[in-house]
Write an enzyme that holds these catalytic residues in place. Structure first.
Site, PDB file in Angstrom:
ATOM      1  CD  GLU A  25      30.859 -19.412  31.802  1.00 16.51           C
ATOM      2  OE1 GLU A  25      31.642 -17.939  32.322  1.00 16.51           O
ATOM      3  OE2 GLU A  25      29.544 -19.256  31.938  1.00 16.51           O
ATOM      4  CE  LYS A  87      30.774 -10.747  33.982  1.00 20.56           C
ATOM      5  NZ  LYS A  87      29.752 -10.120  34.598  1.00 20.56           N
ATOM      6  CB  VAL A 107      28.857 -16.700  27.763  1.00 25.61           C
ATOM      7  CG1 VAL A 107      28.445 -17.405  26.201  1.00 25.61           C
ATOM      8  CG2 VAL A 107      28.440 -17.911  28.689  1.00 25.61           C
ATOM      9  CB  SER A 141      24.735 -10.402  28.436  1.00 25.66           C
ATOM     10  OG  SER A 141      26.123 -10.919  28.371  1.00 25.66           O
ATOM     11  CE  LYS A 160      21.590 -17.812  38.147  1.00 24.21           C
ATOM     12  NZ  LYS A 160      22.732 -18.265  37.295  1.00 24.21           N
TER      13      LYS A 160
HETATM   14  N1  PSU Z   1      24.616 -16.833  34.085  1.00 26.61           N
HETATM   15  C1  PSU Z   1      24.791 -17.786  35.263  1.00 26.61           C
HETATM   16  N2  PSU Z   1      26.028 -17.766  35.774  1.00 26.61           N
HETATM   17  C2  PSU Z   1      27.166 -17.122  35.430  1.00 26.61           C
HETATM   18  C3  PSU Z   1      26.992 -16.186  34.486  1.00 26.61           C
HETATM   19  C4  PSU Z   1      25.735 -15.773  33.637  1.00 26.61           C
HETATM   20  O1  PSU Z   1      23.572 -18.272  35.472  1.00 26.61           O
HETATM   21  O2  PSU Z   1      28.262 -17.378  35.796  1.00 26.61           O
HETATM   22  C5  PSU Z   1      28.204 -15.546  33.833  1.00 26.61           C
HETATM   23  C6  PSU Z   1      28.662 -16.114  32.524  1.00 26.61           C
HETATM   24  O3  PSU Z   1      30.191 -15.891  32.604  1.00 26.61           O
HETATM   25  C7  PSU Z   1      28.022 -14.944  31.493  1.00 26.61           C
HETATM   26  C8  PSU Z   1      28.307 -13.614  32.317  1.00 26.61           C
HETATM   27  O4  PSU Z   1      28.889 -14.835  30.404  1.00 26.61           O
HETATM   28  O5  PSU Z   1      27.821 -13.963  33.772  1.00 26.61           O
HETATM   29  C9  PSU Z   1      27.236 -12.346  31.879  1.00 26.61           C
HETATM   30  O6  PSU Z   1      27.711 -11.356  32.458  1.00 26.61           O
HETATM   31  P1  PSU Z   1      27.069 -10.204  31.999  1.00 26.61           P
HETATM   32  O7  PSU Z   1      25.748  -9.983  32.255  1.00 26.61           O
HETATM   33  O8  PSU Z   1      27.870  -9.013  32.639  1.00 26.61           O
HETATM   34  O9  PSU Z   1      27.459 -10.142  30.385  1.00 26.61           O
HETATM   35 MN    MN Z   2      25.973  -6.433  31.791  1.00 30.55          MN
END
Ligand code: PSU
Ligand code: MN
Length: 330
Positions: A25, A87, A107, A141, A160
């Site tokens: 990614e 993003k 992702v 997410s 995380k």
């Molecule tokens: N978790 C990580 N590092 C990252 C991301 C998540 O430890 O860089 C990034 C990935 O691209 C994941 C996105 O798909 O954050 C999720 O964002 P959101 O929570 O806004 O869906």
């Molecule tokens: Mn979110």
């Protein structure tokens, strides 16, 4: 082939010949790490995939085209743009494509492009998940929905601890997404090896993992699989050390009113600052380890597919011979 998709020639050649390919990614490049470690890591991750016998395909949207496989210049450009690059998740793809925009894929969006290109294995750091407080914020997410619907396996170090890992597992269970622990019974918590939460199954070899993927998709069960690879003990940051920093970063999200897609990048950057870069070093190591494992799983899956194709050809030959014999006898 999809009219909006460009597959890098090396990636296309590998796919054509049934060799293994690993998708990577790009939000991790633009939003997950600071310059210049982001560029350096992206290149090292591609090299790690190659060292383990697969071809890397870093995914992004460049000038309104879906890219499976980037040039060095593409990667450097996204790394330099950092947080100013959009993003891009599932929701954002049509907007960017229509406007001929450039952006870094999460992702979810990386899985979509990988599936379009015919790539089944994808390596990253951590997946998105159910945020703490999601019961009122609804912040879940889009990665989790994507895992439910798109048939790509994601190798990650779990999710995380900025997230609610228990609810993340619940959500994945509801959506029918298997969570495999590579050499562990516990869901890893990214910087830390342990979370106290059980995975569905511990598997110890890439071949065992490949058999699960093969069985899932052969059975017509669409959707992804989470392959959770714990960070190596020598690079781990123990839970009790990281938890306080995560707590502080989460409080700042509240105080500063950070919302939506900005939440995850904010938390990642803050935790990195608060740990004096220790979390960044751990992040780099775990992404490299995930790339290596993904390449090995991709190799094992390619071998299974080749075996299957061979068996099918043999069965066809036997069938043809029997028909010929029957015709002679008639
Ligand atoms: N978790 C990580 N590092 C990252 C991301 C998540 O430890 O860089 C990034 C990935 O691209 C994941 C996105 O798909 O954050 C999720 O964002 P959101 O929570 O806004 O869906
Ligand atoms: Mn979110």
């Amino acid at each position: 082939m999809n009219a909006l998709l460009d597959i890098h020639p090396e990636v296309a050649d590998a796919l054509h010949h049934g060799r293994s390919v690993v998708a990577l990614e790009s939000t991790i490049i633009s939003h997950g790490m600071p310059w210049p470690q982001n560029l350096e890591t992206a290149l090292r991750v591609e090299a790690a995939v190659r060292e383990h016998g697969a071809v890397p395909a870093t995914v992004a949207v460049m000038a309104g085209r879906l890219k499976a496989g980037l040039t060095h210049d593409d990667i450097e450009s996204l790394a330099r743009q950092g947080l100013t690059a959009p993003k891009v998740s599932r929701r954002d793809l049509p907007l960017l494509l229509a406007e001929a925009g450039t952006g870094a894929t999460t992702v979810a969006a990386t899985m979509i492009v990988a599936a379009l290109a015919g790539i089944r294995i994808f390596a990253t750091g951590g997946i998105g998940g159910v945020h703490r407080g999601a019961a009122t914020s609804f912040d879940i997410s889009a990665d989790l929905q994507e895992l439910a619907r798109t048939s790509v396996a994601v190798v990650c170090a779990g999710a995380k601890a900025i997230l609610d890992l228990k609810l993340t597992l619940e959500y994945l269970e509801t959506q029918g997404v298997p969570v495999i622990g590579f050499g562990t019974d516990e869901l890893p918590a990214f910087y830390s090896r342990a979370s106290g939460l059980k995975v569905n199954r511990r598997l110890d070899t890439p071949e065992q993992i490949a058999r699960v993927l093969h069985a899932k998709w052969q059975a017509g069960l669409q959707g992804g699989v989470v392959i959770a690879n714990p960070i190596a003990p020598e690079h781990e940051i123990p839970r009790e050390r990281i938890d306080g920093y995560i707590g502080q970063a989460l409080r700042e999200v509240q105080q500063q009113g950070v919302e939506g897609a900005a939440v995850t990048p904010f938390l990642l950057a803050r935790v990195s600052e608060l740990t004096g870069g220790a979390s960044l070093a751990a992040n780099i190591e775990l992404v490299l380890a995930n790339a290596r494992l993904a390449a090995r799983v991709a190799g094992a899956l390619a071998a299974l597919s080749a075996d299957e194709a061979r068996a099918a050809r043999q069965a066809e030959a036997v069938e043809a011979a029997m028909q010929a014999q029957a015709a002679l006898g008639a």
